[in-house]
Write a protein that holds these residues in place. Structure first.
Motif, PDB file in Angstrom:
ATOM      1  N   VAL A  68      18.490  12.772 -12.327  1.00 50.33           N
ATOM      2  CA  VAL A  68      18.252  11.832 -11.109  1.00 50.33           C
ATOM      3  C   VAL A  68      17.785  10.563 -11.835  1.00 50.33           C
ATOM      4  N   ASP A  69      18.152   9.504 -11.156  1.00 55.16           N
ATOM      5  CA  ASP A  69      17.748   7.995 -11.448  1.00 55.16           C
ATOM      6  C   ASP A  69      16.178   8.230 -11.215  1.00 55.16           C
ATOM      7  N   GLN A  70      15.229   7.917 -12.117  1.00 57.40           N
ATOM      8  CA  GLN A  70      13.894   7.855 -11.504  1.00 57.40           C
ATOM      9  C   GLN A  70      13.237   6.532 -11.584  1.00 57.40           C
ATOM     10  N   THR A  71      13.925   5.645 -11.510  1.00 59.95           N
ATOM     11  CA  THR A  71      13.458   4.263 -11.134  1.00 59.95           C
ATOM     12  C   THR A  71      12.495   4.256  -9.885  1.00 59.95           C
ATOM     13  N   GLY A  72      11.305   3.910 -10.112  1.00 60.51           N
ATOM     14  CA  GLY A  72      10.473   3.892  -8.937  1.00 60.51           C
ATOM     15  C   GLY A  72       9.348   4.865  -9.268  1.00 60.51           C
ATOM     16  N   ASN A  73       9.688   5.989 -10.059  1.00 60.93           N
ATOM     17  CA  ASN A  73       8.954   6.814 -10.422  1.00 60.93           C
ATOM     18  C   ASN A  73       8.053   6.742 -11.813  1.00 60.93           C
ATOM     19  N   PHE A  74       6.732   6.412 -11.586  1.00 63.23           N
ATOM     20  CA  PHE A  74       5.977   6.238 -12.881  1.00 63.23           C
ATOM     21  C   PHE A  74       5.415   7.398 -13.439  1.00 63.23           C
ATOM     22  N   ASP A  75       5.757   8.512 -13.243  1.00 64.57           N
ATOM     23  CA  ASP A  75       4.847   9.693 -13.896  1.00 64.57           C
ATOM     24  C   ASP A  75       6.327  10.466 -14.763  1.00 64.57           C
ATOM     25  N   PRO A  76       6.390  10.274 -15.914  1.00 63.02           N
ATOM     26  CA  PRO A  76       7.471  10.988 -16.726  1.00 63.02           C
ATOM     27  C   PRO A  76       7.137  12.381 -16.548  1.00 63.02           C
ATOM     28  N   THR A  77       6.064  12.884 -16.570  1.00 64.48           N
ATOM     29  CA  THR A  77       5.734  14.336 -16.621  1.00 64.48           C
ATOM     30  C   THR A  77       6.459  15.024 -15.480  1.00 64.48           C
ATOM     31  N   SER A  78       6.977  14.250 -14.451  1.00 65.39           N
ATOM     32  CA  SER A  78       7.621  14.893 -13.446  1.00 65.39           C
ATOM     33  C   SER A  78       9.082  15.041 -13.466  1.00 65.39           C
ATOM     34  N   TYR A  79       9.724  14.153 -14.710  1.00 67.71           N
ATOM     35  CA  TYR A  79      11.265  14.125 -15.027  1.00 67.71           C
ATOM     36  C   TYR A  79      11.682  15.280 -15.328  1.00 67.71           C
ATOM     37  N   GLY A  80      13.026  15.436 -14.968  1.00 73.55           N
ATOM     38  CA  GLY A  80      14.040  16.503 -15.672  1.00 73.55           C
ATOM     39  C   GLY A  80      14.374  16.194 -16.982  1.00 73.55           C
ATOM     40  N   SER A  81      15.097  16.866 -17.544  1.00 73.85           N
ATOM     41  CA  SER A  81      15.701  16.517 -19.134  1.00 73.85           C
ATOM     42  C   SER A  81      16.632  15.531 -18.774  1.00 73.85           C
ATOM     43  N   ASN A  82      17.399  15.409 -17.798  1.00 74.31           N
ATOM     44  CA  ASN A  82      18.489  14.798 -17.596  1.00 74.31           C
ATOM     45  C   ASN A  82      18.291  13.559 -16.788  1.00 74.31           C
ATOM     46  N   ASP A  83      17.115  13.156 -16.646  1.00 74.89           N
ATOM     47  CA  ASP A  83      16.782  11.967 -15.702  1.00 74.89           C
ATOM     48  C   ASP A  83      16.688  10.814 -16.508  1.00 74.89           C
ATOM     49  N   ILE A  84      16.985   9.765 -15.854  1.00 74.57           N
ATOM     50  CA  ILE A  84      16.951   8.271 -16.273  1.00 74.57           C
ATOM     51  C   ILE A  84      15.559   7.792 -16.414  1.00 74.57           C
ATOM     52  N   THR A  85      15.063   7.462 -17.398  1.00 74.07           N
ATOM     53  CA  THR A  85      13.572   6.986 -17.274  1.00 74.07           C
ATOM     54  C   THR A  85      13.428   5.481 -16.499  1.00 74.07           C
ATOM     55  N   ASP A  86      12.400   5.596 -15.620  1.00 74.17           N
ATOM     56  CA  ASP A  86      12.071   4.310 -14.981  1.00 74.17           C
ATOM     57  C   ASP A  86      11.768   3.063 -16.053  1.00 74.17           C
ATOM     58  N   PRO A  87      12.533   1.849 -15.816  1.00 78.02           N
ATOM     59  CA  PRO A  87      12.222   0.892 -16.837  1.00 78.02           C
ATOM     60  C   PRO A  87      10.743   0.621 -17.033  1.00 78.02           C
ATOM     61  N   ASN A  88       9.794   0.510 -16.011  1.00 82.79           N
ATOM     62  CA  ASN A  88       8.371   0.152 -16.136  1.00 82.79           C
ATOM     63  C   ASN A  88       7.807   1.287 -17.102  1.00 82.79           C
ATOM     64  N   VAL A  89       8.162   2.663 -16.888  1.00 79.14           N
ATOM     65  CA  VAL A  89       7.526   3.616 -17.751  1.00 79.14           C
ATOM     66  C   VAL A  89       8.192   3.026 -19.270  1.00 79.14           C
ATOM     67  N   PHE A  90       9.351   2.942 -19.465  1.00 73.15           N
ATOM     68  CA  PHE A  90      10.052   2.556 -20.679  1.00 73.15           C
ATOM     69  C   PHE A  90       9.172   1.468 -21.340  1.00 73.15           C
ATOM     70  N   ALA A  91       9.028   0.351 -20.414  1.00 68.90           N
ATOM     71  CA  ALA A  91       8.291  -0.876 -21.062  1.00 68.90           C
ATOM     72  C   ALA A  91       6.704  -0.578 -21.624  1.00 68.90           C
ATOM     73  N   GLY A  92       6.092   0.143 -20.621  1.00 70.08           N
ATOM     74  CA  GLY A  92       4.652   0.487 -20.903  1.00 70.08           C
ATOM     75  C   GLY A  92       4.757   1.351 -22.006  1.00 70.08           C
ATOM     76  N   ALA A  93       5.581   2.423 -22.489  1.00 71.83           N
ATOM     77  CA  ALA A  93       5.394   3.082 -23.595  1.00 71.83           C
ATOM     78  C   ALA A  93       5.726   2.255 -24.904  1.00 71.83           C
ATOM     79  N   VAL A  94       6.994   1.462 -24.817  1.00 68.99           N
ATOM     80  CA  VAL A  94       7.347   0.797 -26.004  1.00 68.99           C
ATOM     81  C   VAL A  94       6.341  -0.170 -26.303  1.00 68.99           C
ATOM     82  N   SER A  95       5.960  -1.027 -25.324  1.00 68.60           N
ATOM     83  CA  SER A  95       4.659  -1.826 -25.644  1.00 68.60           C
ATOM     84  C   SER A  95       3.524  -1.301 -26.366  1.00 68.60           C
TER      85      SER A  95
END
Length: 530
Positions: free
Chosen positions: A218-245
């Motif tokens: 699933v493209d999880q863009t718009g979902n800010f809770d990575p604990t709800s992601y499946g193993s094959n999902d696309i990470t929301d860009p804001n989740v990515f940005a917050g983590a890498v920052s």
């Protein structure tokens, strides 16, 4: 329908790779010259990332490839400019598998072996049993924090190295091997190593797992809770940005300098470019014999497609050229119900019409814009046993059920075998957002920015010349990618080290020497999995 096998890939290995015993510099200086670190301090270089940082290759983490990870190659060059010791959590052997309490939990690496038909093909190495057990944890100083399989948010997840979570997928066995504690984090351990210089390359897996699974996630863009992601999902860009920052803040807290590496185009790697969209050749006598009957079978269906205003979905197999496989495209409007009614109106028995409507309601033939995943070669033109059993259960005789259950011919290839343009767009959109974040973070923190996307695109588009040949992305023979079709060979990792060194030298006024990539091996040829 008669069962038949098709061959899609010819691997022509001209010669075994030559491995140099001594690494040569790509940009040597005379004896009077001096290598310097410029404004950087390489005395305690720490690398952080995923499988690309660890040295993963051929579908596993094994000793020979790990010793030639790009951070290890870079550290060797940094030693000439004041760099210090570089310690990796090395595995025990070249088998590649992992054990947990003596039980194997991950498979051995791939080797290139000769199959029963006499053609080279990847096979799982069986020459030795793995001896690396994740219960035997690594302790002491460490410099390489590359964790295969890690996504951006995993590096900051407490418990990601807790062995109790491995069986449920909550923890990563590779991190278990060197985690400082049951609730430690990768980034916390890396920051605690007190780096004077670091590289951070993370984010590939945030889109790669979606891609290699054929877009079943699933493209999880718009979902800010990575604990709800499946193993094959696309990470929301804001989740990515917050983590890498947060990671950049942690790694620079002591004043360390470093480099951020962006995300390459994952769909340009051999995993997506090796299997052609049109592999069904009339030169194959088994397939050629079926073409007239297939075209007759699909003739009425094609008339129904035209009646419904979607003639582009027509399915036809050529007697003079290779034909495209039939796929299920979930982005298409599902016309199963309408198709069923049109077929009934055309004289089809109701059961047959319903079956055809359901099977071809989102079907079409692939085009050059579709990407068939590397593993699809194992199922194309093979009987889909699940579909076969379903049809038999509906009352079809076995011969008819078999005729309608051939993957990619009469039964559309399922989602996990094909990346459609819609799915590719989702990947590209996320990648662009990730890379914008990485470039902005590098600028805001005065770090080197490594444009791996541009550098590696050269490998896929014509290749990169070196003293001894050209490095391309062609599977097995191109030299850049290992047998899993995703991760580099040692030669590919040497190229990676060089373009990162270029960025570091430019940013920090250093002159760390590059390596001669031809001194590193590519694919190892073998006539046996032993």
């Amino acid at each position: 329908m008669k069962k038949f096998n098709l061959k899609y890939i010819g691997l022509f290995i001209a010669a075994a790779a030559v491995v140099s015993c001594e690494v040569e510099f790509d940009n040597p200086i005379d004896e009077a010259g001096v290598y310097t670190s410029g404004e950087a301090d390489f005395s305690n270089y720490v690398s952080v990332g995923n499988s690309l940082t660890s040295g993963y290759a051929d579908g596993a983490l094994y000793l020979d490839a790990q010793l030639k990870s790009f951070p290890a190659i870079m550290a060797g060059q940094m030693e000439l400019a004041g760099g210090g010791e570089f310690i990796q959590p090395l595995v025990n052997d070249n088998a590649g598998g992992l054990l947990a309490g003596g039980v194997q939990i991950l498979p051995n690496r791939f080797v290139l072996a000769v199959g029963a038909n006499g053609s080279p093909a990847p096979a799982v190495y069986t020459g030795e049993a793995p001896t690396t057990d994740i219960t035997n944890t690594f302790t002491g100083k460490l410099n390489n924090y590359g964790v295969p399989g890690a996504k951006s948010f995993h590096l900051g997840a407490p418990g990601y190295g807790n062995i109790a979570g491995v069986a449920t997928g909550q923890a990563n066995p590779y991190y278990v091997r060197f985690a400082s504690g049951g609730m430690s984090t990768v980034i916390g351990d890396a920051a605690a190593a007190n780096p004077s210089f670091f590289t951070l390359w993370i984010g590939n897996n945030d889109i790669l797992s979606f891609a290699t699974s054929g877009g079943i996630g699933v493209d999880q863009t718009g979902n800010f809770d990575p604990t709800s992601y499946g193993s094959n999902d696309i990470t929301d860009p804001n989740v990515f940005a917050g983590a890498v920052s947060q990671y950049v803040t942690a790694l620079t807290a002591n004043g360390a300098k470093g480099a951020l590496v962006n995300i390459p185009d994952v769909t340009s790697i051999p995993f997506f470019t090796t299997v052609p969209f049109a592999p069904l050749s009339p030169a194959n006598p088994d397939f050629a014999a079926q073409i007239p009957a297939l075209n007759a079978q699909f003739g009425a269906l094609n008339q129904a497609f035209a009646f419904l205003g979607v003639p582009e979905r027509s399915i036809t197999f050529s007697t003079t050229a290779a034909s495209a496989v039939v796929i299920k495209d979930e982005s298409l409007t599902d016309i199963s119900a309408q198709l069923t009614q049109v077929l009934i109106g055309g004289g089809f028995p109701a059961q047959q019409a319903a079956l055809f409507g359901q099977q071809y309601g989102q079907a079409r033939q692939a085009t050059e814009d579709d990407l068939l995943v590397f593993t699809s070669q194992t199922v194309i033109a093979q009987l889909n046993s699940t579909r076969f059993q379903e049809l038999v259960g509906l009352g079809l005789d076995q011969a008819t059920a078999g005729q309608l259950s051939v993957n990619g011919i009469t039964f559309p290839l399922e989602d996990q075998w094909v990346l459609t343009p819609t799915e590719q767009t989702a990947i590209s959109t996320a990648q662009t957002a990730y890379n914008s974040t990485l470039e902005a973070l590098a600028a805001a923190n005065d770090l080197a920015f490594v444009d791996a996307r541009t550098a590696l695109s050269q490998v896929a588009n014509g290749g990169v010349s070196f003293n001894g040949g050209v490095l391309t992305s062609t599977y097995a023979t191109g030299g850049a990618f290992s047998l899993d079709g995703v991760h580099p060979t040692p030669r590919g990792y040497a190229l990676t080290a060089n373009f990162i060194i270029d960025a570091i030298n430019a940013k920090y006024d250093a002159n760390v020497p590059k390596v001669n990539i031809g001194a590193y091996r590519s694919i190892q040829t073998s006539d046996s999995v032993n």
